[in-house]
Design an enzyme around this catalytic site. Sequence first.
Site, PDB file in Angstrom:
ATOM      1  N   ASP A  19       3.613  -8.457  -4.193  1.00 48.63           N
ATOM      2  CA  ASP A  19       2.646  -8.493  -3.099  1.00 48.63           C
ATOM      3  C   ASP A  19       2.682  -9.796  -2.329  1.00 48.63           C
ATOM      4  O   ASP A  19       2.061  -9.906  -1.272  1.00 48.63           O
ATOM      5  CB  ASP A  19       1.236  -8.257  -3.645  1.00 48.63           C
ATOM      6  CG  ASP A  19       0.391  -7.424  -2.704  1.00 48.63           C
ATOM      7  OD1 ASP A  19       0.963  -6.597  -1.962  1.00 48.63           O
ATOM      8  OD2 ASP A  19      -0.838  -7.596  -2.701  1.00 48.63           O
ATOM      9  N   ASP A  65       0.449  -4.602 -15.666  1.00 49.90           N
ATOM     10  CA  ASP A  65       0.491  -5.903 -15.006  1.00 49.90           C
ATOM     11  C   ASP A  65       1.814  -6.581 -15.342  1.00 49.90           C
ATOM     12  O   ASP A  65       2.474  -6.245 -16.328  1.00 49.90           O
ATOM     13  CB  ASP A  65      -0.677  -6.775 -15.457  1.00 49.90           C
ATOM     14  CG  ASP A  65      -1.995  -6.339 -14.846  1.00 49.90           C
ATOM     15  OD1 ASP A  65      -1.967  -5.534 -13.890  1.00 49.90           O
ATOM     16  OD2 ASP A  65      -3.057  -6.786 -15.331  1.00 49.90           O
ATOM     17  N   ASP A  72       2.553  -9.284 -16.668  1.00 52.68           N
ATOM     18  CA  ASP A  72       2.646 -10.008 -17.940  1.00 52.68           C
ATOM     19  C   ASP A  72       2.445  -9.106 -19.148  1.00 52.68           C
ATOM     20  O   ASP A  72       2.454  -9.581 -20.284  1.00 52.68           O
ATOM     21  CB  ASP A  72       1.610 -11.133 -17.974  1.00 52.68           C
ATOM     22  CG  ASP A  72       0.185 -10.591 -17.940  1.00 52.68           C
ATOM     23  OD1 ASP A  72      -0.073  -9.707 -17.103  1.00 52.68           O
ATOM     24  OD2 ASP A  72      -0.657 -11.045 -18.735  1.00 52.68           O
ATOM     25  N   ASP A  98     -10.066  -0.908 -10.732  1.00 54.51           N
ATOM     26  CA  ASP A  98      -9.777  -0.056 -11.876  1.00 54.51           C
ATOM     27  C   ASP A  98     -11.005   0.744 -12.308  1.00 54.51           C
ATOM     28  O   ASP A  98     -10.927   1.967 -12.487  1.00 54.51           O
ATOM     29  CB  ASP A  98      -9.237  -0.893 -13.041  1.00 54.51           C
ATOM     30  CG  ASP A  98     -10.047  -2.167 -13.271  1.00 54.51           C
ATOM     31  OD1 ASP A  98     -11.052  -2.373 -12.562  1.00 54.51           O
ATOM     32  OD2 ASP A  98      -9.663  -2.956 -14.151  1.00 54.51           O
TER      33      ASP A  98
END
EC number: 2.4.1.-
Length: 830
Positions: free
Chosen positions: A186, A367, A369, A529
């Site tokens: 992004d 995500d 990570d 979310d």
Amino acid sequence: MPPSAGLATESLPAATCPAKKDAYAAAASPESETKLAAGDERAPLVRTTRISTTTIKLYRLTIFVRIAIFVLFFKWRITYAARAISSTDAGGIGMSKAATFWTASIAGELWFAFMWVLDQLPKTMPVRRAVDVTALNDDTLLPAMDVFVTTADPDKEPPLATANTVLSILAAGYPAGKVTCYVSDDAGAEVTRGAVVEAARFAALWVPFCRKHGVEPRNPEAYFNGGEGGGGGGKARVVARGSYKGRAWPELVRDRRRVRREYEEMRLRIDALQAADARRRRCGAADDHAGVVQVLIDSAGSAPQLGVADGSKLIDLASVDVRLPALVYVCREKRRGRAHHRKAGAMNALLRASAVLSNAPFILNLDCDHYVNNSQALRAGICFMIERRGGGAEDAGDVAFVQFPQRFDGVDPGDRYANHNRVFFDCTELGLDGLQGPIYVGTGCLFRRVALYGVDPPRWRSPGGGVAADPAKFGESAPFLASVRAEQSHSRDDGDAIAEASALVSCAYEDGTAWGRDVGWVYGTVTEDVATGFCMHRRGWRSAYYAAAPDAFRGTAPINLADRLHQVLRWAAGSLEIFFSRNNALLAGGRRRLHPLQRAAYLNTTVYPFTSLFLMAYCLFPAIPLIAGGGGWNAAPTPTYVAFLAALMVTLAAVAVLETRWSGIALGEWWRNEQFWMVSATSAYLAAVAQVALKVATGKEISFKLTSKHLASSATPVAGKDRQYAELYAVRWTALMAPTAAALAVNVASMAAAGGGGRWWWWDAPSAAAAAAAALPVAFNVWVVVHLYPFALGLMGRRSKAVRPILFLFAVVAYLAVRFLCLLLQFHTA
């Protein structure tokens, strides 16, 4: 990608749609799941195991007993209000002030009781799921799957972590021809794209190596550098012992050495990309750049492709399938002056681009990570989405998403700031699984694509109804509308498909459509979310919770106090944004489709920051009169009050013990969660209430600080704990800490003042009532200080080991100072 074995997701035959539509869809019971598999020669893919019936019954009974005590307590408080005010007035406070104080205290107690009930009731019907992934050994039964990986800032989300996550996905135990990994950058950062390109190159060696030897985990950083006690949480156990599947031990050692050398070279190249350009050579800027869709690895065929026996690939890959899943880099277009809707906008761009390239019926969200720690995690999630019937597979119907718990590497052994959050995942989410299912929490979640399109579940559709691809809702792209109507996945990586995908990630595509409102991830909040999951449950969809062993996915968490508080601030502000939006759980529709306790759980999720207002008042106001020497606490508590207080404390302890029994969490984890709740409520929650109040009043959008990510294994145990957990000991002052520091200081000073004034010596009191009046204020001060103890450790940094004697010395000095002042006042007034 090839079709998903005839798995239909968009429309179901009328026979599979129950005619009854007068109630929400609750989670399947063990009996119903057994009936579901009747006539099938194979065992069901998902089994529900009962949690100890005796424990759950005692748990429910204790909750309802405590609720009854609450009712009796408040009835008594209101009935004897005049007597309480008169008693307080006799202690030296005016009638109006006493009434104000009493009203405020009643309001706080009512709020605390209300929030406790909202938190506990949805957890009264927990279930535990188990899956049989071996029943899906036939790869032809598996549907296609798209995996979305999101990153937004290479400064705070290391590109090396993104590369490792991508590699773990490509090496997962799922058919290579049925997986497509999409990486959303992004920020449009050249360094991130370079890291993903490096990962694509290294995957040609890493993925076959994992398949050849069956190593776990399949994140190279965690595998090579996450040994016992290291930052990787000891997950590289397979190298030394356990489930080795290779041909010969010496061959594994030799191959591992060669692959590690290649990985270290890749790591150096990625580090060089960052060092070469400190400004992160970007395709424009973080908020102003063109859209890019680049296929880095083409989709694989369905037939296995064996490697070569010579050394051209560094290791012997004969008889090893060397096919790789498809990999696509996506950077959506962003322009200044146009709303980009943060992560939700990036996810919706991926949803559209993937529809014209692969259109898999299921989507895994991770995500950058969070890597795949268990190679069977993807198969485990699919078990909830399909059913085995005869020799084939059918769609499981109304399961919108499967939420896996978040597990973390690199967290300090004591988990000072409750990063693991086991109380939420293994208690709250597990409890909700017995209703309509867990709340979506941002990562580690497997979705049904059609549910993201805002479609009702099969039981709520008209017979034979499917997806109506309305251009006013989805946009004007003909290929995308065709993919919405399609019932199977497909593979298109030609120039036309890529050009269409690029158009779908443009910043203007969503103009005049329902994206972010009725389609895709929900806009208008930083916690997209929770809002997205709520919209699915409100339509009648169910969700499922599954805690795999070993953990399905693992990520990193902020162990620094300032970073952790900023993370909590973002969550709290996002929750309040949902409360003040059209997705308010109290007012939103879906009355027949949303379980009442599920609605209560969402209401609790969106209003909990308001608790900070009452809690901060309770932490400060009772302590201030003690410091000033006033008589706010002079009124002796009645025996009835003491009895109610004791009953509430005993039942609270009983609920906690029973909760830990059925959930499997330790009492220590429960206590750390309580401590950090107090720290958060007196800091981040207060700031969230202020931010959202400003937004509601002025319409100004909330800006938030992205949580910094790090490689958990970057500091090995060889360097010692001080270096391994350096972030834990770093003291970074932030304004969020000021209210908590004030509450801590006031209560410590209040304890010293009470001692200096002789109020601690309750054994010298003339009566039991006087002793209780002397002891209760100090006990309350101790209760606050004990809860804020982790915060005191955080303020001390590397000197945290000395916090006990320092707090003791501070209390002694404060006591002596207050005692000296009291003597001076007595001398001058004598």
